[in-house]
Design a protein around this motif. Structure first.
Motif, PDB file in Angstrom:
ATOM      1  N   THR A   1       0.848  -1.259  -0.031  1.00  0.00           N
ATOM      2  CA  THR A   1       0.121   0.074   0.046  1.00  0.00           C
ATOM      3  C   THR A   1       0.825   1.137   0.171  1.00  0.00           C
ATOM      4  O   THR A   1       0.491   2.277  -0.346  1.00  0.00           O
ATOM      5  CB  THR A   1      -0.751   0.137   1.123  1.00  0.00           C
ATOM      6  N   GLY A   2       2.085   1.217   0.420  1.00  0.00           N
ATOM      7  CA  GLY A   2       2.874   2.296   0.658  1.00  0.00           C
ATOM      8  C   GLY A   2       2.293   3.052   2.100  1.00  0.00           C
ATOM      9  O   GLY A   2       2.694   4.378   2.029  1.00  0.00           O
ATOM     10  N   SER A   3       1.560   2.633   2.674  1.00  0.00           N
ATOM     11  CA  SER A   3       0.896   3.075   3.923  1.00  0.00           C
ATOM     12  C   SER A   3       1.271   2.474   5.167  1.00  0.00           C
ATOM     13  O   SER A   3       1.320   1.394   5.303  1.00  0.00           O
ATOM     14  CB  SER A   3      -0.558   3.288   3.635  1.00  0.00           C
ATOM     15  N   ARG A   4       1.558   3.396   5.917  1.00  0.00           N
ATOM     16  CA  ARG A   4       1.707   2.882   7.524  1.00  0.00           C
ATOM     17  C   ARG A   4       0.487   3.409   8.297  1.00  0.00           C
ATOM     18  O   ARG A   4       0.594   3.228   9.640  1.00  0.00           O
ATOM     19  CB  ARG A   4       3.038   3.610   8.195  1.00  0.00           C
ATOM     20  N   LEU A   5      -0.551   3.716   7.572  1.00  0.00           N
ATOM     21  CA  LEU A   5      -1.578   4.215   8.458  1.00  0.00           C
ATOM     22  C   LEU A   5      -2.318   2.947   9.079  1.00  0.00           C
ATOM     23  O   LEU A   5      -2.997   2.318   8.318  1.00  0.00           O
ATOM     24  CB  LEU A   5      -2.790   4.869   7.469  1.00  0.00           C
ATOM     25  N   CYS A   6      -2.626   2.930  10.517  1.00  0.00           N
ATOM     26  CA  CYS A   6      -3.673   2.023  10.954  1.00  0.00           C
ATOM     27  C   CYS A   6      -4.820   3.031  11.303  1.00  0.00           C
ATOM     28  O   CYS A   6      -4.842   4.074  11.775  1.00  0.00           O
ATOM     29  CB  CYS A   6      -2.863   1.677  12.421  1.00  0.00           C
ATOM     30  N   VAL A   7      -5.704   2.496  10.888  1.00  0.00           N
ATOM     31  CA  VAL A   7      -7.320   3.100  11.048  1.00  0.00           C
ATOM     32  C   VAL A   7      -7.822   2.653  12.234  1.00  0.00           C
ATOM     33  O   VAL A   7      -8.094   1.218  12.462  1.00  0.00           O
ATOM     34  CB  VAL A   7      -8.218   3.009   9.767  1.00  0.00           C
ATOM     35  N   GLY A   8      -8.213   3.225  13.305  1.00  0.00           N
ATOM     36  CA  GLY A   8      -8.706   3.050  14.513  1.00  0.00           C
ATOM     37  C   GLY A   8     -10.332   3.136  14.338  1.00  0.00           C
ATOM     38  O   GLY A   8     -11.039   3.786  13.852  1.00  0.00           O
ATOM     39  N   LEU A   9     -11.012   2.062  14.880  1.00  0.00           N
ATOM     40  CA  LEU A   9     -12.401   1.663  14.739  1.00  0.00           C
ATOM     41  C   LEU A   9     -13.046   2.076  16.060  1.00  0.00           C
ATOM     42  O   LEU A   9     -12.916   1.067  16.889  1.00  0.00           O
ATOM     43  CB  LEU A   9     -12.787   0.226  14.212  1.00  0.00           C
ATOM     44  N   ASP A  10     -13.321   3.039  16.475  1.00  0.00           N
ATOM     45  CA  ASP A  10     -14.024   3.665  17.593  1.00  0.00           C
ATOM     46  C   ASP A  10     -15.355   4.050  17.494  1.00  0.00           C
ATOM     47  O   ASP A  10     -15.581   5.216  17.603  1.00  0.00           O
ATOM     48  CB  ASP A  10     -13.120   4.772  18.248  1.00  0.00           C
ATOM     49  N   PRO A  11     -16.194   3.174  17.499  1.00  0.00           N
ATOM     50  CA  PRO A  11     -17.767   3.512  17.017  1.00  0.00           C
ATOM     51  C   PRO A  11     -18.241   4.218  18.173  1.00  0.00           C
ATOM     52  O   PRO A  11     -18.345   3.706  19.414  1.00  0.00           O
ATOM     53  CB  PRO A  11     -18.405   2.403  16.674  1.00  0.00           C
ATOM     54  N   ARG A  12     -18.963   5.400  18.155  1.00  0.00           N
ATOM     55  CA  ARG A  12     -19.587   6.253  19.075  1.00  0.00           C
ATOM     56  C   ARG A  12     -21.285   6.549  18.596  1.00  0.00           C
ATOM     57  O   ARG A  12     -21.164   7.115  17.956  1.00  0.00           O
ATOM     58  CB  ARG A  12     -19.055   7.617  19.375  1.00  0.00           C
ATOM     59  N   PRO A  13     -22.168   5.754  19.186  1.00  0.00           N
ATOM     60  CA  PRO A  13     -23.577   5.960  18.781  1.00  0.00           C
ATOM     61  C   PRO A  13     -23.860   7.314  18.704  1.00  0.00           C
ATOM     62  O   PRO A  13     -23.868   7.913  19.884  1.00  0.00           O
ATOM     63  CB  PRO A  13     -24.375   5.144  19.526  1.00  0.00           C
ATOM     64  N   GLY A  14     -24.409   7.817  17.667  1.00  0.00           N
ATOM     65  CA  GLY A  14     -24.979   9.072  17.761  1.00  0.00           C
ATOM     66  C   GLY A  14     -26.449   9.236  17.809  1.00  0.00           C
ATOM     67  O   GLY A  14     -27.128   8.260  18.488  1.00  0.00           O
TER      68      GLY A  14
END
Length: 259
Positions: free
Chosen positions: A14-27
């Motif tokens: 990917t050429g990416s070091r991004l870790c996508v955090g999944l922190d769901p906050r019900p709206g």
């Protein structure tokens, strides 16, 4: 394939070091809107992600429904992207055996974060899983990391170096050991951290600076987590556009340092 090899391959692809955090906050739409929200995030960002990091606390806060949502989510994650479960578990070894089984055998995540302060026997149940990884809390991104982690011992070592000694002790075992090192607290820390995989929070909303990390000349497959900056930024961009922009920002910092 070892966990660190799989993660390195993903970074190179990917050429990416991004870790996508999944922190769901019900709206306002409530808990039942969360699965679709998470599906959109994953569908739009996975091409730019070196890893995904669901934080178990946000799912537990929704009760049993939240755990069902997480189980469904994990079963549908893109197979190309390693999943790091942010659980920060810590208990005696007998209990840890059951955490390890839950995360690696049942939920089949690729790596998990652990609090190492009960000692080596508390991480041992996680160390014999082929192809898996653990990240030990070493220097976290919160101000309170100064209370213990960065304190200096009588022999001149910092307490976080006792944590990295546990990882060095586990070398040669099937599970790869890395460390959580917060980008907001890297001053004077990185030269003392082994060249093992790092999970690095503290960019984005916490205001961490990539410069010191990029200049450290590390070869391990380190990933930088961004959660709120991808999921909740009020900037008019889609999840995918935000992920792409963060991945490019991280890559640019690394390339400028090497140059």
């Amino acid at each position: 394939m070892r966990y660190s090899e799989r993660l390195q391959a993903r970074i190179e692809t990917t050429g990416s070091r991004l870790c996508v955090g999944l922190d769901p906050r019900p709206g306002a739409d409530g808990i039942e809107a969360v699965p679709d929200f998470l599906k959109r995030v994953v569908d739009e960002t996975w091409e730019h992600a070196a890893a995904f990091k669901p934080n178990i606390a946000y799912f537990e806060a929704m009760g049993l429904r939240g755990l069902h949502i997480m189980e469904d989510l994990l079963g549908e994650m893109p197979k190309e992207v390693p999943v790091i479960l942010d659980a920060k578990r810590s208990d005696i070894g007998e209990t840890q055996k059951y955490y390890a089984h839950s995360y690696f055998a049942h939920w089949k995540v690729d790596a998990v974060t652990l609090n190492p302060f009960l000692g080596y026997d508390s991480i041992e149940p996680f160390l014999n899983w082929e192809g898996k990884g653990i990240y030990l809390l070493a220097v976290t991104s919160n101000p309170g990391s100064a209370d213990f982690q960065r304190q200096t011992l009588a022999d001149g070592r910092s307490i976080f170096e006792l944590v990295t000694a546990l990882g060095e002790r586990a070398k040669g075992l099937p599970t790869d050991v890395g460390y959580v090192v917060g980008l907001t607290n890297t001053a004077g820390v990185l030269p003392k951290i082994p060249d093992a995989p790092l999970l690095i929070p503290g960019l984005g909303a916490q205001g961490g600076d990539l410069a010191e990390l990029a200049a450290a000349g590390r070869s391990a497959p380190d990933v930088i987590n961004v959660s709120r900056g991808v999921l909740y930024a009020d900037d008019g961009f889609s999840f995918g556009e935000r992920a792409k922009r963060w991945a490019e920002r991280i890559a640019t910092s690394y390339h400028e340092s090497v140059a």
